[in-house]
Design a protein around this motif. Sequence first.
Motif, PDB file in Angstrom:
ATOM      1  N   UNK A  96       1.086  -1.031   0.611  1.00  0.00           N
ATOM      2  CA  UNK A  96       0.131   0.124  -0.194  1.00  0.00           C
ATOM      3  C   UNK A  96       0.945   1.435  -0.479  1.00  0.00           C
ATOM      4  N   UNK A  97       2.118   1.409   0.101  1.00  0.00           N
ATOM      5  CA  UNK A  97       2.624   2.425   0.734  1.00  0.00           C
ATOM      6  C   UNK A  97       3.159   2.657  -0.615  1.00  0.00           C
ATOM      7  N   UNK A  98       4.104   3.921  -0.036  1.00  0.00           N
ATOM      8  CA  UNK A  98       5.179   4.320  -1.761  1.00  0.00           C
ATOM      9  C   UNK A  98       6.298   4.759  -0.712  1.00  0.00           C
ATOM     10  N   UNK A  99       7.513   4.276  -1.163  1.00  0.00           N
ATOM     11  CA  UNK A  99       8.382   5.063  -0.344  1.00  0.00           C
ATOM     12  C   UNK A  99       9.536   5.235  -1.662  1.00  0.00           C
ATOM     13  N   UNK A 100      10.428   5.636  -0.774  1.00  0.00           N
ATOM     14  CA  UNK A 100      11.863   5.524  -2.437  1.00  0.00           C
ATOM     15  C   UNK A 100      12.542   3.321  -1.901  1.00  0.00           C
ATOM     16  N   UNK A 101      12.172   3.082  -2.582  1.00  0.00           N
ATOM     17  CA  UNK A 101      13.891   1.628  -1.752  1.00  0.00           C
ATOM     18  C   UNK A 101      12.710   0.722  -1.650  1.00  0.00           C
ATOM     19  N   UNK A 102      11.215   0.460  -2.007  1.00  0.00           N
ATOM     20  CA  UNK A 102      10.111  -0.315  -1.806  1.00  0.00           C
ATOM     21  C   UNK A 102      10.193  -2.010  -2.567  1.00  0.00           C
ATOM     22  N   UNK A 103      10.384  -1.053  -4.088  1.00  0.00           N
ATOM     23  CA  UNK A 103      10.714  -2.747  -4.890  1.00  0.00           C
ATOM     24  C   UNK A 103      11.913  -2.665  -4.442  1.00  0.00           C
ATOM     25  N   UNK A 104      12.686  -2.735  -4.016  1.00  0.00           N
ATOM     26  CA  UNK A 104      13.773  -2.953  -3.698  1.00  0.00           C
ATOM     27  C   UNK A 104      13.799  -4.379  -2.530  1.00  0.00           C
ATOM     28  N   UNK A 105      13.791  -3.401  -2.229  1.00  0.00           N
ATOM     29  CA  UNK A 105      13.142  -4.017  -0.723  1.00  0.00           C
ATOM     30  C   UNK A 105      12.623  -5.046  -0.082  1.00  0.00           C
ATOM     31  N   UNK A 106      11.492  -5.711  -1.426  1.00  0.00           N
ATOM     32  CA  UNK A 106      10.375  -6.645  -1.905  1.00  0.00           C
ATOM     33  C   UNK A 106      11.500  -7.272  -2.771  1.00  0.00           C
ATOM     34  N   UNK A 107      11.617  -6.888  -3.246  1.00  0.00           N
ATOM     35  CA  UNK A 107      12.450  -8.370  -4.421  1.00  0.00           C
ATOM     36  C   UNK A 107      13.985  -8.306  -3.803  1.00  0.00           C
ATOM     37  N   UNK A 108      14.620  -7.191  -2.669  1.00  0.00           N
ATOM     38  CA  UNK A 108      15.192  -8.682  -1.331  1.00  0.00           C
ATOM     39  C   UNK A 108      15.101  -9.535  -0.671  1.00  0.00           C
ATOM     40  N   UNK A 109      13.504  -9.541   0.026  1.00  0.00           N
ATOM     41  CA  UNK A 109      13.137 -10.282   0.704  1.00  0.00           C
ATOM     42  C   UNK A 109      12.518 -11.938  -0.052  1.00  0.00           C
ATOM     43  N   UNK A 110      11.694 -11.309  -1.083  1.00  0.00           N
ATOM     44  CA  UNK A 110      11.917 -12.625  -2.131  1.00  0.00           C
ATOM     45  C   UNK A 110      12.609 -13.329  -2.383  1.00  0.00           C
ATOM     46  N   UNK A 111      13.861 -12.624  -2.964  1.00  0.00           N
ATOM     47  CA  UNK A 111      15.138 -13.229  -3.847  1.00  0.00           C
ATOM     48  C   UNK A 111      15.755 -14.231  -2.700  1.00  0.00           C
ATOM     49  N   UNK A 112      15.299 -13.709  -1.688  1.00  0.00           N
ATOM     50  CA  UNK A 112      16.040 -14.948   0.250  1.00  0.00           C
ATOM     51  C   UNK A 112      15.046 -16.119  -0.304  1.00  0.00           C
ATOM     52  N   UNK A 113      14.524 -16.467  -0.629  1.00  0.00           N
ATOM     53  CA  UNK A 113      13.795 -17.091  -1.371  1.00  0.00           C
ATOM     54  C   UNK A 113      14.550 -18.434  -1.824  1.00  0.00           C
ATOM     55  N   UNK A 114      15.512 -17.640  -2.393  1.00  0.00           N
ATOM     56  CA  UNK A 114      15.724 -18.422  -3.771  1.00  0.00           C
ATOM     57  C   UNK A 114      17.280 -19.286  -3.318  1.00  0.00           C
TER      58      UNK A 114
END
Lengths: 267, 277, 349
Positions: A96-114
Motif C-alpha cells: 500500500x505504501x509508497x517510499x523510495x526503495x520499496x521495490x528493492x526491499x520487496x525484491x530483496x525479501x523475496x530473493x532470500x527464498x532463492x
Amino acid sequence: MSESSGKSRWGERVLNGYVFLMTLVLAFPLLVVGLISFDTAEYINFPPSGFSLKWYRSVVENPTFMLSLGNSLIVALASTACALLIGVPASLVIARGRFPGRDLLYALCLSSLTVPWIVYGVSLLFLWAVLGFNLSIMTLIFGHTVIGTPYVLRTSVAVLADMPPVYEHAARSLGASPLRAFWTVTLPLMAVGIRAGAAFAFIVSIVNIPISLFVTTAENITMPVAVFNYMQYNFDPSVAAFSIIQMIIIAFFIVFAVRAARSGGVS
Amino acid sequence: MNTMLAAPITTLMVIGYVLPSLLMLSISLGGAIGSWPFAATLSFGKYIEVFSSSYTWRVLVFTLIVSVAVAVVNALLAYPMALYLARSRSKWTGTVFLIAFTPLAVGMNMMTMGWLIMLGKNGVINYALQALSLTSGPVPLVYGLIAVVIGLAHISFTFMLLPIESVLRSIDPAIERASRSLGAPPWRTFLTITLPLSFEGVAAGMLIVFMQSCGAFVIPLLLGGSSTVMLPVAIWEQMTVANDRAAGAALATVLAVIALFILAIQLRYFNPRRSTQ
Amino acid sequence: MNSISRRAFVGGVAGATFLSGRSSLVFAQEKTITVTSLGGRWEQSIRTHFAPLFKKRTGVDVKVVSGGPAQWTAQIESQPSKPPLDAVDNSELLALSLIDKGLVLKLTPELVPNLRDVPAQFYEPWDSFGVSYQYGASGIFYDKTKIKQAPQSWPEFLERAGKGEFGRNVTLPDISYPWTPELVWHLAASLGGSLDNLEPAFNALKRVRPYVTKFWGTAIEAERLILSREAEIGWLWDGRVYAMMDAGARYLDFTRLKPNSLFSLVPAQVVKGSNSKLAYEWINTLLDPEPLLEYYKMIQYTPVNRKVVFPQATAARVMPASEGTIPSLRDLARVTPSIIARWNAEIRI
C-alpha cells in the motif's frame, strides 16, 4: 437455466474426481512410511515383514530424538511468531505504501527464498563467527525467522494486491483511526494470506535441515537434523516411526492454524 | 502508511541475508572464513575455473530446465485443486487441505523412499506391469529426468497450492455472480474473470516452486541418475568432497544471481502496485 | 488469526527463555566435555559404551554432538578462539585441513597411553594429530543366489562387470560420496596405476558404467539398493554388509578382493583451545579395548587396539590391519579436484 446448472454439476463432479485422485497420489508416501514404521525387520524394506511397535519404542528411548522434538517445536513456534510480527506489518507498507526503495526491499525479501539452503546454512555459521556469537537455540530461531518471513510477506502481499483499498478508505472515512481500520477491516480480510504464510513459515522451519545442520550443538539439535544424521548411516525403520510422529505434530498445528483462521477471520 | 513498519524486516534481511550472502561472495573470491567480507585481496580465479568447465554449463542448463518444468507441471496440477479448496462447500475440504501438507510433513528422505518403492526396478509399478504381462522385463522409471521431476513436483506441491488457493478465496464472489447474471456461461466467467484475477497467486506459487527446485539437493541426488546432476549437488561436492569452499561458494553465487534475474522478470510483470492503482 | 500469533509468540518466548537459562547453567558448571558422533547406532555406542567409562574415570559428563565431519570442521574453523567442541571424529581429508590451520593438538603416548597398543598406520597419516580408533575395509557384496563364482581380485571384478557378466545390476559409489576419490585411486593402484596415473581406473569405470544400476551417494542408499535386490554386486565396506547379513539377508555375502582393501578411517582429534586435558582422556577412552569390543559387536567396524579379543563366531571376518591400505592423504587432497572434474566429464554422461 437448468441446462447450465446441470453442466456445472457435471464440471463439479470432474473436479471432485480429480481432487480425489490427487489426494491419493499426495498421500501415498505417508501410507508407505506408515507401513514401514510398524515393521519388525532390522532394515527398511517393502513390503514389510511383520507388525510391531518396537521402532516407536526405540524413538521414545532415543535421547537425541526426544531432545530434538522439543527443540523443533520451540524453534518453529518462535520463528513463526517472529515471522508474523515482522512480515505482516511489512506487507502493508509494501502493498500500500509508497517510499523510495520499496521495490528493492520487496525484491530483496523475496530473493532470500532463492538461496540454496545448504549454502545459506554454512554462511550463517560464518556470520555468527564474524559477529562473535555462540551457537545456541537463539541463533537457530534467528536463521529460521529469516527463511520464514518472506513466505508470510509473499502470501500477505498477494492477498492485499487483490483486495481493493476501498474497504480501508471506507472505514477511514467513517472516522476509524488507521490502527482501528487495520484491526477491524484489513486484518480479517488478510486472514487467508496470513494463515497460508504462517503455515509455510511453521513448516519450512519444522522440516528444514540445512540451516540447522551446520549450527547444531549438543543442545539445539532439531527433529529433521536428528533424522538426517540418523539416516546418513542407519537404514532401520525407526526413522519411519519418527517421521510419523513428526507428521502428527505438524498436522496438529495445521489444524489449529486452520481453525484459528476460520473463527478469527471469516465471521 | 507508516514506513517504519518496514524497518524490522529491513534489519532482519540485512543481517540475516545480505551479510551472509556477502560472506559467501567474499569466500568465492578467496576470502577467509571467519573474517569480514572482502577483508583479503580478491581473485576471480574460481569463477574462471568454474565457467571454463563444460560440466558446469550442462548442470546449469539442466537445473533451469527441470525447475521450469516442475513449476509449469505443478501450476497445472495444483490449480484445479486450489479451485476446489477455495470454492467447494464439501465437508471434505478440511481433509484435502490437511493431505495437501503431507508432502512437506513426511520429509524428503521418506518421500523419496516412497517413490523408490513405487518406481524402482522391483517396485510396485514394475510389478504390476509384469503381472499384467504388459512388459517382459522391468522398465527403467527411476534414476532419470522423469523421476526427478515427479519428486520435485510432489515435494513443492503445497507451495504451489496455497498461494493460488488464498488468492482465489480473496476474489469477491459478487464479481463472478455479476458476470453470470449477465448471462456468461461458467467457463467464460472462469476464463475472463476468475483466471486473470488469480494470476498473482499462480505467479507467487511458480516463483517459490521454481526457486525451491533450483535449490533442491536430496531429490536429484536420490531419484536422479548419473546424467541428471543439479547445481546444489555440484555445490555439495565442492564443499565436502573436494573441500573447496571457494568453488562451492562461486557456484552458489551463480545460482543466486540466476534466481535474482528470474525474480526481477517476475516482479516486472506481476508488480503488486499495478493491481492496486 | 491474531489469537494464534499471540499464543504462539508467548509460547515461543517462554520456551526460548527457559532454554537459554538452561544452557547457561550447563556452561557454568564446566563439568562436561563435548565430543562428536555419527548418528544412530554410532551415537548409541558412544553414549552407552564409551561415555560411562569416561565418567567413571574422570567424573565428567559427556555431551555428544551428532552430525558429520563437514559440519564439525566448519564449526571449529569458524570459531578458533572458543571452539564449540573438545574432541572431534573427523574425515580423513578434513582432519588434514584442521592440522594445516593449526587447530588440533598432537597426541603422544604420555597423554594417550592406549596409543601404545595401536599400530602406527592409524595415526601416522596425520603425523599423530589424530588417531582412528576403528577401521572399515572395502570389498564387494554380492547376491550368492545369482552369482555363483565371486570375483577374487579387483581387476577381475572390474573386467567381469565391464563385460556385462552381472547384467545391469552392479552398484558403485558416486563422486558425491566422500570416499570415491580414494576408491578411484585404489582401483587405479590395483590395476597398476597411481595417484598421478588414474587412467586405468577411469578406463575400467567407463566400461562398467553401462552396467551400473545406480551410482549411490550415501551408504544407506547402497543398503537400500542391496535390500530391495536392485543391485546384485557392488563395492561397499565390510561392517555394513556383515550387519545386513546378521540381520537376516541370507542371500547376501561379502568378500575382500586381492591385492588389498581400502581402509575407511575416522581420525579422532583434540581441538586446540578446548578443555584439552579431558579431550586427551576422551581419545584414550576411545582406544580402550573394553568399550571398543562392545562397539565392534554393535557396529562391526574393526577396533584398532591390538588387545581387543574378537568373539570366536566373527573372528574370521576381521581383516588384519596389515591387509589394508590408504593413499598418501596429502597427495590425494591435491588430485581430488581433478578426480571430480574427470568423473563429471567421463562418468556422468
